[in-house]
Scaffold this motif. Structure first.
Motif, PDB file in Angstrom:
ATOM      1  N   THR A 120       0.845  -1.192   0.000  1.00  0.00           N
ATOM      2  CA  THR A 120       0.000   0.000   0.000  1.00  0.00           C
ATOM      3  C   THR A 120       0.882   1.243   0.000  1.00  0.00           C
ATOM      4  O   THR A 120       1.902   1.282   0.690  1.00  0.00           O
ATOM      5  CB  THR A 120      -0.904   0.022   1.259  1.00  0.00           C
ATOM      6  N   ILE A 121       0.450   2.237  -0.751  1.00  0.00           N
ATOM      7  CA  ILE A 121       1.081   3.557  -0.718  1.00  0.00           C
ATOM      8  C   ILE A 121       0.127   4.463   0.040  1.00  0.00           C
ATOM      9  O   ILE A 121      -1.063   4.550  -0.293  1.00  0.00           O
ATOM     10  CB  ILE A 121       1.333   4.098  -2.136  1.00  0.00           C
ATOM     11  N   GLY A 122       0.630   5.089   1.073  1.00  0.00           N
ATOM     12  CA  GLY A 122      -0.207   5.954   1.897  1.00  0.00           C
ATOM     13  C   GLY A 122      -0.713   7.165   1.132  1.00  0.00           C
ATOM     14  O   GLY A 122      -0.185   7.534   0.080  1.00  0.00           O
ATOM     15  N   THR A 134       4.098   7.697   3.533  1.00  0.00           N
ATOM     16  CA  THR A 134       4.019   6.352   4.091  1.00  0.00           C
ATOM     17  C   THR A 134       3.933   5.316   2.989  1.00  0.00           C
ATOM     18  O   THR A 134       3.366   5.562   1.919  1.00  0.00           O
ATOM     19  CB  THR A 134       2.795   6.188   5.025  1.00  0.00           C
ATOM     20  N   ILE A 135       4.499   4.156   3.292  1.00  0.00           N
ATOM     21  CA  ILE A 135       4.444   3.025   2.382  1.00  0.00           C
ATOM     22  C   ILE A 135       4.397   1.761   3.230  1.00  0.00           C
ATOM     23  O   ILE A 135       4.951   1.729   4.340  1.00  0.00           O
ATOM     24  CB  ILE A 135       5.641   3.030   1.409  1.00  0.00           C
ATOM     25  N   TYR A 136       3.734   0.740   2.734  1.00  0.00           N
ATOM     26  CA  TYR A 136       3.538  -0.495   3.491  1.00  0.00           C
ATOM     27  C   TYR A 136       4.034  -1.688   2.680  1.00  0.00           C
ATOM     28  O   TYR A 136       3.796  -1.766   1.468  1.00  0.00           O
ATOM     29  CB  TYR A 136       2.046  -0.716   3.788  1.00  0.00           C
ATOM     30  N   VAL A 193      -1.595  -1.633  -3.710  1.00  0.00           N
ATOM     31  CA  VAL A 193      -0.778  -2.030  -4.842  1.00  0.00           C
ATOM     32  C   VAL A 193      -0.739  -3.538  -4.980  1.00  0.00           C
ATOM     33  O   VAL A 193      -0.995  -4.091  -6.037  1.00  0.00           O
ATOM     34  CB  VAL A 193       0.652  -1.464  -4.710  1.00  0.00           C
ATOM     35  N   SER A 194      -0.424  -4.221  -3.909  1.00  0.00           N
ATOM     36  CA  SER A 194      -0.245  -5.672  -3.932  1.00  0.00           C
ATOM     37  C   SER A 194      -1.587  -6.384  -3.950  1.00  0.00           C
ATOM     38  O   SER A 194      -2.556  -5.958  -3.319  1.00  0.00           O
ATOM     39  CB  SER A 194       0.551  -6.121  -2.712  1.00  0.00           C
TER      40      SER A 194
END
Length: 152
Positions: free
Chosen positions: A101-103, A111-113, A148-149
């Motif tokens: 995920t892109i925040g 933020t990025i996950y 994203v994923s």
């Protein structure tokens, strides 16, 4: 004063999760290892981090981790402040880890996950301001989050 010292995770594969963590944080190290008995089951453990903060990893996990798309109680994600979010993301992607995920766009943070091999979601946050009223500002996002994923 209280501060978080460590998080304790149970995983199926110590080495896979350790690789993810050390890729994200190359200045961390394994600070200790051992074996123990957890209610009649032998398992290995290790502490990876700095002298002050670390993650405990324990092997012997069985079953599936919490479904991150579900609504069951449990750990949603672990968040880390980083100085350079793009550098962390680039290291992880270079090793084959996918962005989950892109925040949302925010004027004072990025933020990025990512999801580690054990199924835990890690958030990496870079603050663009040191002013508490800006970095802790709720609202102000100019976009939504981007999933994203397909893993979540």
């Amino acid at each position: 004063m209280a501060r978080l010292e460590h998080v304790n995770l149970v995983v199926k594969d110590l080495d896979a999760t350790l690789d993810f963590i050390l890729t994200a944080f190359p200045d961390w190290r394994v600070r200790g290892t051992g074996e123990g008995d957890w209610y009649g089951t032998k398992r290995k453990w290790l502490h990876v981090g700095t002298d002050d903060h670390y993650i405990t990893l324990n092997n012997g996990g069985t079953g599936s981790n919490r479904d991150l798309k579900g609504h069951l109680p449990g750990l949603a994600h672990i968040g880390f402040i980083v100085d350079d979010m793009e550098a962390v993301a680039n290291r992880l992607q270079a090793k084959g880890y996918e962005i989950a995920t892109i925040g949302a766009d925010h004027p004072f943070r990025k933020t990025i996950y990512f999801i580690d091999p054990a199924g835990f979601e890690f958030e990496f946050i870079e603050y663009l301001s040191q002013k508490p009223e800006e970095k802790n500002m709720y609202g102000g996002e100019t976009s939504g989050i981007t999933r994203v994923s397909t893993a979540i």
